[in-house]
Write a protein that holds these residues in place. Sequence first.
Motif, PDB file in Angstrom:
ATOM      1  N   TYR A 148       0.821  -1.203   0.000  1.00  0.00           N
ATOM      2  CA  TYR A 148       0.000   0.000   0.000  1.00  0.00           C
ATOM      3  C   TYR A 148       0.862   1.262   0.000  1.00  0.00           C
ATOM      4  O   TYR A 148       1.953   1.291   0.556  1.00  0.00           O
ATOM      5  N   ARG A 149       0.322   2.311  -0.600  1.00  0.00           N
ATOM      6  CA  ARG A 149       0.929   3.636  -0.565  1.00  0.00           C
ATOM      7  C   ARG A 149      -0.182   4.654  -0.277  1.00  0.00           C
ATOM      8  O   ARG A 149      -1.366   4.370  -0.465  1.00  0.00           O
ATOM      9  N   ILE A 150       0.223   5.848   0.166  1.00  0.00           N
ATOM     10  CA  ILE A 150      -0.754   6.898   0.429  1.00  0.00           C
ATOM     11  C   ILE A 150      -0.412   8.153  -0.377  1.00  0.00           C
ATOM     12  O   ILE A 150       0.715   8.331  -0.822  1.00  0.00           O
ATOM     13  N   VAL A 151      -1.419   8.982  -0.536  1.00  0.00           N
ATOM     14  CA  VAL A 151      -1.232  10.251  -1.223  1.00  0.00           C
ATOM     15  C   VAL A 151      -0.456  11.198  -0.310  1.00  0.00           C
ATOM     16  O   VAL A 151      -0.726  11.279   0.889  1.00  0.00           O
ATOM     17  N   SER A 152       0.490  11.894  -0.857  1.00  0.00           N
ATOM     18  CA  SER A 152       1.302  12.826  -0.073  1.00  0.00           C
ATOM     19  C   SER A 152       0.420  13.884   0.592  1.00  0.00           C
ATOM     20  O   SER A 152      -0.465  14.455  -0.034  1.00  0.00           O
ATOM     21  N   GLY A 153       0.642  14.091   1.897  1.00  0.00           N
ATOM     22  CA  GLY A 153      -0.109  15.107   2.624  1.00  0.00           C
ATOM     23  C   GLY A 153      -1.346  14.599   3.315  1.00  0.00           C
ATOM     24  O   GLY A 153      -1.994  15.332   4.072  1.00  0.00           O
ATOM     25  N   VAL A 154      -1.696  13.329   3.095  1.00  0.00           N
ATOM     26  CA  VAL A 154      -2.870  12.759   3.750  1.00  0.00           C
ATOM     27  C   VAL A 154      -2.634  12.692   5.255  1.00  0.00           C
ATOM     28  O   VAL A 154      -1.541  12.362   5.719  1.00  0.00           O
ATOM     29  N   LYS A 155      -3.672  13.013   6.022  1.00  0.00           N
ATOM     30  CA  LYS A 155      -3.567  13.000   7.481  1.00  0.00           C
ATOM     31  C   LYS A 155      -4.512  11.959   8.074  1.00  0.00           C
ATOM     32  O   LYS A 155      -5.221  11.268   7.355  1.00  0.00           O
ATOM     33  N   GLY A 156      -4.539  11.899   9.409  1.00  0.00           N
ATOM     34  CA  GLY A 156      -5.489  11.018  10.095  1.00  0.00           C
ATOM     35  C   GLY A 156      -5.115   9.562  10.004  1.00  0.00           C
ATOM     36  O   GLY A 156      -3.945   9.176  10.058  1.00  0.00           O
ATOM     37  N   GLY A 157      -6.138   8.704   9.831  1.00  0.00           N
ATOM     38  CA  GLY A 157      -5.936   7.264   9.865  1.00  0.00           C
ATOM     39  C   GLY A 157      -5.010   6.742   8.794  1.00  0.00           C
ATOM     40  O   GLY A 157      -4.355   5.711   8.963  1.00  0.00           O
ATOM     41  N   ALA A 158      -4.914   7.455   7.667  1.00  0.00           N
ATOM     42  CA  ALA A 158      -4.087   6.975   6.565  1.00  0.00           C
ATOM     43  C   ALA A 158      -2.611   6.930   6.919  1.00  0.00           C
ATOM     44  O   ALA A 158      -1.858   6.119   6.388  1.00  0.00           O
ATOM     45  N   LYS A 205     -10.028   2.145   1.199  1.00  0.00           N
ATOM     46  CA  LYS A 205      -9.630   1.722   2.547  1.00  0.00           C
ATOM     47  C   LYS A 205     -10.014   2.846   3.481  1.00  0.00           C
ATOM     48  O   LYS A 205      -9.815   4.016   3.176  1.00  0.00           O
ATOM     49  N   SER A 206     -10.585   2.508   4.611  1.00  0.00           N
ATOM     50  CA  SER A 206     -11.072   3.546   5.516  1.00  0.00           C
ATOM     51  C   SER A 206      -9.937   4.240   6.243  1.00  0.00           C
ATOM     52  O   SER A 206      -8.958   3.617   6.649  1.00  0.00           O
ATOM     53  N   GLN A 218     -18.384  10.372   4.605  1.00  0.00           N
ATOM     54  CA  GLN A 218     -19.683  10.031   4.039  1.00  0.00           C
ATOM     55  C   GLN A 218     -19.842  10.609   2.632  1.00  0.00           C
ATOM     56  O   GLN A 218     -19.292  11.663   2.330  1.00  0.00           O
ATOM     57  N   TYR A 219     -20.602   9.901   1.825  1.00  0.00           N
ATOM     58  CA  TYR A 219     -20.954  10.293   0.461  1.00  0.00           C
ATOM     59  C   TYR A 219     -19.760  10.235  -0.494  1.00  0.00           C
ATOM     60  O   TYR A 219     -19.820   9.569  -1.517  1.00  0.00           O
ATOM     61  N   PHE A 220     -18.686  10.942  -0.191  1.00  0.00           N
ATOM     62  CA  PHE A 220     -17.534  10.954  -1.096  1.00  0.00           C
ATOM     63  C   PHE A 220     -16.269  11.226  -0.297  1.00  0.00           C
ATOM     64  O   PHE A 220     -16.289  11.980   0.675  1.00  0.00           O
ATOM     65  N   ARG A 221     -15.180  10.597  -0.728  1.00  0.00           N
ATOM     66  CA  ARG A 221     -13.880  10.858  -0.124  1.00  0.00           C
ATOM     67  C   ARG A 221     -12.827  10.766  -1.225  1.00  0.00           C
ATOM     68  O   ARG A 221     -12.821   9.808  -2.001  1.00  0.00           O
ATOM     69  N   PRO A 222     -11.950  11.750  -1.337  1.00  0.00           N
ATOM     70  CA  PRO A 222     -10.898  11.702  -2.360  1.00  0.00           C
ATOM     71  C   PRO A 222     -10.014  10.476  -2.165  1.00  0.00           C
ATOM     72  O   PRO A 222      -9.961   9.880  -1.088  1.00  0.00           O
ATOM     73  N   ILE A 223      -9.302  10.097  -3.208  1.00  0.00           N
ATOM     74  CA  ILE A 223      -8.392   8.947  -3.128  1.00  0.00           C
ATOM     75  C   ILE A 223      -7.282   9.245  -2.119  1.00  0.00           C
ATOM     76  O   ILE A 223      -6.626  10.277  -2.182  1.00  0.00           O
ATOM     77  N   GLU A 224      -7.120   8.337  -1.164  1.00  0.00           N
ATOM     78  CA  GLU A 224      -6.065   8.476  -0.155  1.00  0.00           C
ATOM     79  C   GLU A 224      -5.054   7.338  -0.233  1.00  0.00           C
ATOM     80  O   GLU A 224      -3.900   7.502   0.136  1.00  0.00           O
ATOM     81  N   PHE A 225      -5.516   6.169  -0.691  1.00  0.00           N
ATOM     82  CA  PHE A 225      -4.667   4.975  -0.703  1.00  0.00           C
ATOM     83  C   PHE A 225      -4.510   4.432  -2.123  1.00  0.00           C
ATOM     84  O   PHE A 225      -5.401   4.561  -2.970  1.00  0.00           O
ATOM     85  N   TYR A 226      -3.365   3.791  -2.336  1.00  0.00           N
ATOM     86  CA  TYR A 226      -3.093   3.078  -3.591  1.00  0.00           C
ATOM     87  C   TYR A 226      -2.536   1.703  -3.260  1.00  0.00           C
ATOM     88  O   TYR A 226      -1.932   1.501  -2.198  1.00  0.00           O
ATOM     89  N   VAL A 227      -2.742   0.746  -4.170  1.00  0.00           N
ATOM     90  CA  VAL A 227      -2.213  -0.606  -3.981  1.00  0.00           C
ATOM     91  C   VAL A 227      -1.357  -0.976  -5.196  1.00  0.00           C
ATOM     92  O   VAL A 227      -1.669  -0.613  -6.329  1.00  0.00           O
ATOM     93  N   ASN A 228      -0.287  -1.685  -4.946  1.00  0.00           N
ATOM     94  CA  ASN A 228       0.602  -2.155  -5.995  1.00  0.00           C
ATOM     95  C   ASN A 228      -0.122  -3.224  -6.815  1.00  0.00           C
ATOM     96  O   ASN A 228      -0.431  -4.293  -6.308  1.00  0.00           O
ATOM     97  N   TRP A 229      -0.398  -2.926  -8.087  1.00  0.00           N
ATOM     98  CA  TRP A 229      -1.139  -3.861  -8.934  1.00  0.00           C
ATOM     99  C   TRP A 229      -0.260  -4.361 -10.082  1.00  0.00           C
ATOM    100  O   TRP A 229      -0.734  -4.690 -11.163  1.00  0.00           O
ATOM    101  N   SER A 230       1.039  -4.427  -9.839  1.00  0.00           N
ATOM    102  CA  SER A 230       1.921  -5.042 -10.831  1.00  0.00           C
ATOM    103  C   SER A 230       1.639  -6.538 -10.870  1.00  0.00           C
ATOM    104  O   SER A 230       1.092  -7.110  -9.915  1.00  0.00           O
TER     105      SER A 230
END
Length: 326
Positions: A148-158, A205-206, A218-230
């Motif tokens: 897993y990877r996260i978007v730069s600058g994401v805060k909180g649980g990520a 991922k929450s 709720q309703y919408f959340r920007p992309i925070e996580f990425y997964v390696n899909w190679s």
Amino acid sequence: MGVGNNSRNIVASLRFFPDNFYQFFDLWQLHPIRDREELKSVYELILRDLLTIESWPYDHKRIARYKTRQGIINISSLRTIFDGFPNLYQFMDDRENAKDPVVVLKNMETLKDTEFSIKNVNNVNILKLGKIATAKQGLIPPSTRDYYRIVSGVKGGAVKGSYIDVEKDIALTPEEVLLLSNDEKEDGILISDPFHDQHFIPLDKSGSSDISGKSLSQYFRPIEFYVNWSREAVKKMKYDKKGRFQGASYYFKNGISYSDTGIYSPTFRLSQGSVFDQKGSCIFSDYFSTEFLLGILNSKLIKYFVKVFINHSVSSQVDSIKEIPV
């Protein structure tokens, strides 16, 4: 009699006959040390008066007693103890009855009509979410930090998982994910240069809600996580026994992602239409639009049903979600 502590002290007295009741007390303002003697006297009254015959001598704003009759508890197969309104608990009725009305719904995928037995409660037709939708748990990789990877600058649980930031050059946008071939969705993306070739795709991922900012997931959340899909990563995730490649037949489908853990759970939002994690499990329906179901599931009434009648804890697993009346 049982004693629990979920941000407040609760004492429950249950008697299993048709007129049983659930009795609980809100004692959160009593400090176990500073108010020790007062707390002791309250407990003595509770134990002495399990049938709540005596009048309550304390200020309800500080020390409250509640009593909810459970006489209709058998109308639901779950038979869950509840502390809400019995007239709303009627909507949990799932008993089979030959006289139940039938509704015909069109499957948007096959375009075929399907009959469902429904319940009519107070002139409202209802059926369980599990009948018209599928709730699936998602991916559990052998190691989240490795995949897993996260978007730069994401805060909180990520950021609690100490994930590495994803490089934009190797991440696919939702629009680019739509262009993946069936083989790439199934077996992963073939790459030659892991530092420059695109192979990280959006992951549902929450993460933690921004409570101080008065914002829930709720309703919408920007992309925070990425997964390696190679291709190499997908192969390892499929066959490594340390993980679970579950829910894969529903990957790359649009649905409703939800967080199943936390005091505000469950919270529902549009999925990214890509891969989803076990903590971003997804709901899919062939009978109602995603937007329509999303509005229902995020309503205060559904939150009430889940917390009061279906699951009283801070975790709402897939089986609990299926019991929601819609």
